[in-house]
Design a protein around this motif. Structure first.
Motif, PDB file in Angstrom:
ATOM      1  N   PRO A  99      40.317   3.919  -4.566  1.00 42.08           N
ATOM      2  CA  PRO A  99      41.071   5.145  -4.868  1.00 42.08           C
ATOM      3  C   PRO A  99      41.504   5.179  -6.324  1.00 42.08           C
ATOM      4  O   PRO A  99      41.881   4.166  -6.912  1.00 42.08           O
ATOM      5  CB  PRO A  99      42.280   5.053  -3.916  1.00 42.08           C
ATOM      6  N   GLN A 100      41.406   6.337  -6.905  1.00 40.07           N
ATOM      7  CA  GLN A 100      41.799   6.523  -8.301  1.00 40.07           C
ATOM      8  C   GLN A 100      43.321   6.629  -8.398  1.00 40.07           C
ATOM      9  O   GLN A 100      43.966   7.231  -7.537  1.00 40.07           O
ATOM     10  CB  GLN A 100      41.152   7.786  -8.875  1.00 40.07           C
ATOM     11  N   PRO A 101      43.942   6.018  -9.435  1.00 35.80           N
ATOM     12  CA  PRO A 101      45.404   6.124  -9.575  1.00 35.80           C
ATOM     13  C   PRO A 101      45.816   7.563  -9.821  1.00 35.80           C
ATOM     14  O   PRO A 101      45.103   8.340 -10.461  1.00 35.80           O
ATOM     15  CB  PRO A 101      45.706   5.229 -10.789  1.00 35.80           C
ATOM     16  N   ASP A 102      46.948   7.910  -9.287  1.00 37.52           N
ATOM     17  CA  ASP A 102      47.464   9.264  -9.470  1.00 37.52           C
ATOM     18  C   ASP A 102      47.776   9.522 -10.938  1.00 37.52           C
ATOM     19  O   ASP A 102      48.465   8.730 -11.595  1.00 37.52           O
ATOM     20  CB  ASP A 102      48.723   9.466  -8.624  1.00 37.52           C
ATOM     21  N   ARG A 103      47.269  10.612 -11.469  1.00 36.37           N
ATOM     22  CA  ARG A 103      47.530  10.981 -12.862  1.00 36.37           C
ATOM     23  C   ARG A 103      48.725  11.942 -12.917  1.00 36.37           C
ATOM     24  O   ARG A 103      48.894  12.777 -12.021  1.00 36.37           O
ATOM     25  CB  ARG A 103      46.300  11.656 -13.467  1.00 36.37           C
ATOM     26  N   PRO A 104      49.548  11.809 -13.955  1.00 37.11           N
ATOM     27  CA  PRO A 104      50.679  12.754 -14.073  1.00 37.11           C
ATOM     28  C   PRO A 104      50.164  14.169 -14.261  1.00 37.11           C
ATOM     29  O   PRO A 104      49.106  14.380 -14.875  1.00 37.11           O
ATOM     30  CB  PRO A 104      51.427  12.251 -15.310  1.00 37.11           C
ATOM     31  N   PRO A 105      50.844  15.138 -13.735  1.00 36.56           N
ATOM     32  CA  PRO A 105      50.390  16.526 -13.883  1.00 36.56           C
ATOM     33  C   PRO A 105      50.370  16.951 -15.344  1.00 36.56           C
ATOM     34  O   PRO A 105      51.187  16.526 -16.162  1.00 36.56           O
ATOM     35  CB  PRO A 105      51.423  17.325 -13.081  1.00 36.56           C
ATOM     36  N   VAL A 106      49.422  17.790 -15.712  1.00 37.57           N
ATOM     37  CA  VAL A 106      49.281  18.284 -17.086  1.00 37.57           C
ATOM     38  C   VAL A 106      50.218  19.474 -17.271  1.00 37.57           C
ATOM     39  O   VAL A 106      50.158  20.458 -16.537  1.00 37.57           O
ATOM     40  CB  VAL A 106      47.830  18.694 -17.374  1.00 37.57           C
ATOM     41  N   VAL A 107      51.099  19.379 -18.274  1.00 32.63           N
ATOM     42  CA  VAL A 107      52.045  20.461 -18.583  1.00 32.63           C
ATOM     43  C   VAL A 107      51.297  21.519 -19.369  1.00 32.63           C
ATOM     44  O   VAL A 107      50.628  21.216 -20.367  1.00 32.63           O
ATOM     45  CB  VAL A 107      53.260  19.937 -19.380  1.00 32.63           C
ATOM     46  N   PRO A 108      51.348  22.777 -18.968  1.00 29.54           N
ATOM     47  CA  PRO A 108      50.586  23.813 -19.668  1.00 29.54           C
ATOM     48  C   PRO A 108      51.143  24.102 -21.070  1.00 29.54           C
ATOM     49  O   PRO A 108      52.290  23.808 -21.397  1.00 29.54           O
ATOM     50  CB  PRO A 108      50.755  25.036 -18.750  1.00 29.54           C
ATOM     51  N   LEU A 109      50.264  24.682 -21.918  1.00 25.49           N
ATOM     52  CA  LEU A 109      50.641  25.092 -23.275  1.00 25.49           C
ATOM     53  C   LEU A 109      51.299  26.470 -23.241  1.00 25.49           C
ATOM     54  O   LEU A 109      50.863  27.361 -22.494  1.00 25.49           O
ATOM     55  CB  LEU A 109      49.415  25.124 -24.182  1.00 25.49           C
ATOM     56  N   GLN A 110      52.337  26.617 -24.039  1.00 31.33           N
ATOM     57  CA  GLN A 110      53.039  27.898 -24.183  1.00 31.33           C
ATOM     58  C   GLN A 110      53.117  28.249 -25.676  1.00 31.33           C
ATOM     59  O   GLN A 110      53.091  27.375 -26.544  1.00 31.33           O
ATOM     60  CB  GLN A 110      54.457  27.814 -23.597  1.00 31.33           C
ATOM     61  N   ASN A 111      53.211  29.538 -26.003  1.00 31.36           N
ATOM     62  CA  ASN A 111      53.442  29.995 -27.378  1.00 31.36           C
ATOM     63  C   ASN A 111      54.931  30.259 -27.566  1.00 31.36           C
ATOM     64  O   ASN A 111      55.558  31.000 -26.788  1.00 31.36           O
ATOM     65  CB  ASN A 111      52.645  31.260 -27.679  1.00 31.36           C
ATOM     66  N   CYS A 112      55.484  29.634 -28.581  1.00 29.20           N
ATOM     67  CA  CYS A 112      56.928  29.752 -28.833  1.00 29.20           C
ATOM     68  C   CYS A 112      57.286  31.206 -29.161  1.00 29.20           C
ATOM     69  O   CYS A 112      56.605  31.855 -29.968  1.00 29.20           O
ATOM     70  CB  CYS A 112      57.337  28.824 -29.977  1.00 29.20           C
ATOM     71  N   ASP A 113      58.331  31.704 -28.511  1.00 29.70           N
ATOM     72  CA  ASP A 113      58.792  33.069 -28.776  1.00 29.70           C
ATOM     73  C   ASP A 113      59.429  33.193 -30.164  1.00 29.70           C
ATOM     74  O   ASP A 113      59.572  34.317 -30.680  1.00 29.70           O
ATOM     75  CB  ASP A 113      59.815  33.489 -27.704  1.00 29.70           C
ATOM     76  N   GLY A 114      59.833  32.037 -30.763  1.00 35.01           N
ATOM     77  CA  GLY A 114      60.487  32.091 -32.067  1.00 35.01           C
ATOM     78  C   GLY A 114      59.513  31.956 -33.218  1.00 35.01           C
ATOM     79  O   GLY A 114      59.495  32.792 -34.123  1.00 35.01           O
ATOM     80  N   CYS A 115      58.686  30.901 -33.199  1.00 32.98           N
ATOM     81  CA  CYS A 115      57.776  30.637 -34.321  1.00 32.98           C
ATOM     82  C   CYS A 115      56.312  30.813 -33.969  1.00 32.98           C
ATOM     83  O   CYS A 115      55.441  30.612 -34.816  1.00 32.98           O
ATOM     84  CB  CYS A 115      58.016  29.236 -34.859  1.00 32.98           C
ATOM     85  N   ASP A 116      56.028  31.125 -32.753  1.00 33.81           N
ATOM     86  CA  ASP A 116      54.665  31.353 -32.250  1.00 33.81           C
ATOM     87  C   ASP A 116      53.798  30.102 -32.292  1.00 33.81           C
ATOM     88  O   ASP A 116      52.584  30.173 -32.272  1.00 33.81           O
ATOM     89  CB  ASP A 116      53.989  32.478 -33.044  1.00 33.81           C
ATOM     90  N   ARG A 117      54.450  28.960 -32.392  1.00 38.59           N
ATOM     91  CA  ARG A 117      53.706  27.708 -32.332  1.00 38.59           C
ATOM     92  C   ARG A 117      53.444  27.342 -30.862  1.00 38.59           C
ATOM     93  O   ARG A 117      54.195  27.740 -29.972  1.00 38.59           O
ATOM     94  CB  ARG A 117      54.477  26.588 -33.014  1.00 38.59           C
ATOM     95  N   ALA A 118      52.355  26.569 -30.661  1.00 41.35           N
ATOM     96  CA  ALA A 118      52.031  26.116 -29.296  1.00 41.35           C
ATOM     97  C   ALA A 118      52.873  24.899 -28.954  1.00 41.35           C
ATOM     98  O   ALA A 118      53.059  23.993 -29.781  1.00 41.35           O
ATOM     99  CB  ALA A 118      50.553  25.788 -29.188  1.00 41.35           C
ATOM    100  N   PHE A 119      53.374  24.878 -27.758  1.00 38.03           N
ATOM    101  CA  PHE A 119      54.105  23.711 -27.277  1.00 38.03           C
ATOM    102  C   PHE A 119      53.915  23.650 -25.760  1.00 38.03           C
ATOM    103  O   PHE A 119      53.522  24.642 -25.118  1.00 38.03           O
ATOM    104  CB  PHE A 119      55.592  23.800 -27.639  1.00 38.03           C
ATOM    105  N   ARG A 120      54.154  22.467 -25.181  1.00 39.54           N
ATOM    106  CA  ARG A 120      53.964  22.277 -23.743  1.00 39.54           C
ATOM    107  C   ARG A 120      55.290  22.467 -23.023  1.00 39.54           C
ATOM    108  O   ARG A 120      56.297  21.861 -23.379  1.00 39.54           O
ATOM    109  CB  ARG A 120      53.389  20.899 -23.439  1.00 39.54           C
ATOM    110  N   ALA A 121      55.242  23.278 -22.012  1.00 44.47           N
ATOM    111  CA  ALA A 121      56.426  23.529 -21.192  1.00 44.47           C
ATOM    112  C   ALA A 121      55.984  24.153 -19.886  1.00 44.47           C
ATOM    113  O   ALA A 121      54.880  24.715 -19.785  1.00 44.47           O
ATOM    114  CB  ALA A 121      57.412  24.442 -21.928  1.00 44.47           C
ATOM    115  N   GLU A 122      56.810  24.049 -18.881  1.00 45.74           N
ATOM    116  CA  GLU A 122      56.481  24.599 -17.570  1.00 45.74           C
ATOM    117  C   GLU A 122      56.483  26.122 -17.593  1.00 45.74           C
ATOM    118  O   GLU A 122      55.751  26.764 -16.849  1.00 45.74           O
ATOM    119  CB  GLU A 122      57.478  24.096 -16.517  1.00 45.74           C
TER     120      GLU A 122
END
Length: 253
Positions: free
Chosen positions: A212-235
């Motif tokens: 069995p393969q070890p459980d991998r942590p879930p991948v947090v999706p990319l979001q565009n910041c409402d302030g600076c429009d930079r990409a960041f990871r958040a739920e």
């Protein structure tokens, strides 16, 4: 020719015309008639037959081979008492007939032997018991080839070997293909013997399941910041960490 017939009520043997009028070697017909006249449990080895007939070993062996090829005789390798390997021979009145349970040879002792009776087709020691899936697979073989319509006893005899294939990880489709692909155009004997040979000769190795393969942590999706429009990871959408700090928020204002 005129037959002078006498009604016989004992000490006689019934032979099919197919055997009595068989073209070819008279030795083969004579050996077959003699074997069919013997009681269950009588030895029919080449040595025993040579002691009765004047022909030599070569002629007797050839007669037995012809009878086996045509289905008058069937030899099975089985496990006897105390695990001893024995050869049991079945003599058929007609090729293809379903054999009945053989009668065990009687001992000359005045009392019955305490040795337990040996089943006609014992399961080898360590072999798997017959599973319902194996029984169903053998029952359905005639759907792939109508000649593979097996008797109930033949299915029961072959089922433990099919179960072992299943236990080794072989899928049912693979087992069916191994038993039905490339069959000869004509069978000279009951097809169960050929199936038994394939189940033994083509038995696959045990297949182990992948680790069995070890459980991998879930991948947090990319979001565009409402302030600076930079990409960041958040739920969920919003501001990045820099924009959420008081200093950056003050400068932005």
């Amino acid at each position: 020719m005129i037959h002078i017939r006498t009604r016989q009520t004992s000490h006689f043997t019934v032979l099919a015309n197919r055997l009595a009028q068989r073209a070819g070697s008279a030795v083969t017909v004579g050996v077959a008639a003699y074997i069919l006249s013997l009681p269950d449990g009588a030895p029919i080895t080449i040595a025993a037959l040579c002691a009765h007939f004047a022909e030599g070993k070569k002629a007797i062996a050839e007669a037995l081979r012809e009878l086996e090829d045509e289905g008058w005789l069937e030899r099975r390798i089985e496990r006897g008492p105390r695990g001893r390997i024995i050869t049991r021979t079945f003599a058929y009145d007609l090729p293809g007939a379903v054999p009945q349970e053989p009668t065990a040879p009687q001992e000359a002792a005045p009392e019955p032997s305490p040795e337990p009776a040996v089943p006609a087709s014992p399961t080898p020691e360590g072999a798997a018991e017959a599973s319902p899936e194996a029984l169903g697979l053998l029952t359905r073989l005639h759907q792939r080839d109508h000649r593979l319509l097996l008797s109930e006893r033949e299915i029961t005899t072959l089922a433990p070997a099919v179960t072992e294939w299943l236990d080794r990880g072989a899928p049912a489709q693979e087992i069916t293909a191994a038993l039905t692909d490339g069959l000869p155009a004509r069978f000279s004997r009951r097809p169960a013997r050929l199936l038994a040979h394939r189940l033994t000769a083509l038995r696959p190795p045990t297949r182990t399941a992948p680790p069995p393969q070890p459980d991998r942590p879930p991948v947090v999706p990319l979001q565009n910041c409402d302030g600076c429009d930079r990409a960041f990871r958040a739920e969920r959408p919003g501001r990045c960490l820099s924009c959420r700090t008081p200093e950056r928020s003050h400068l932005a204002a």
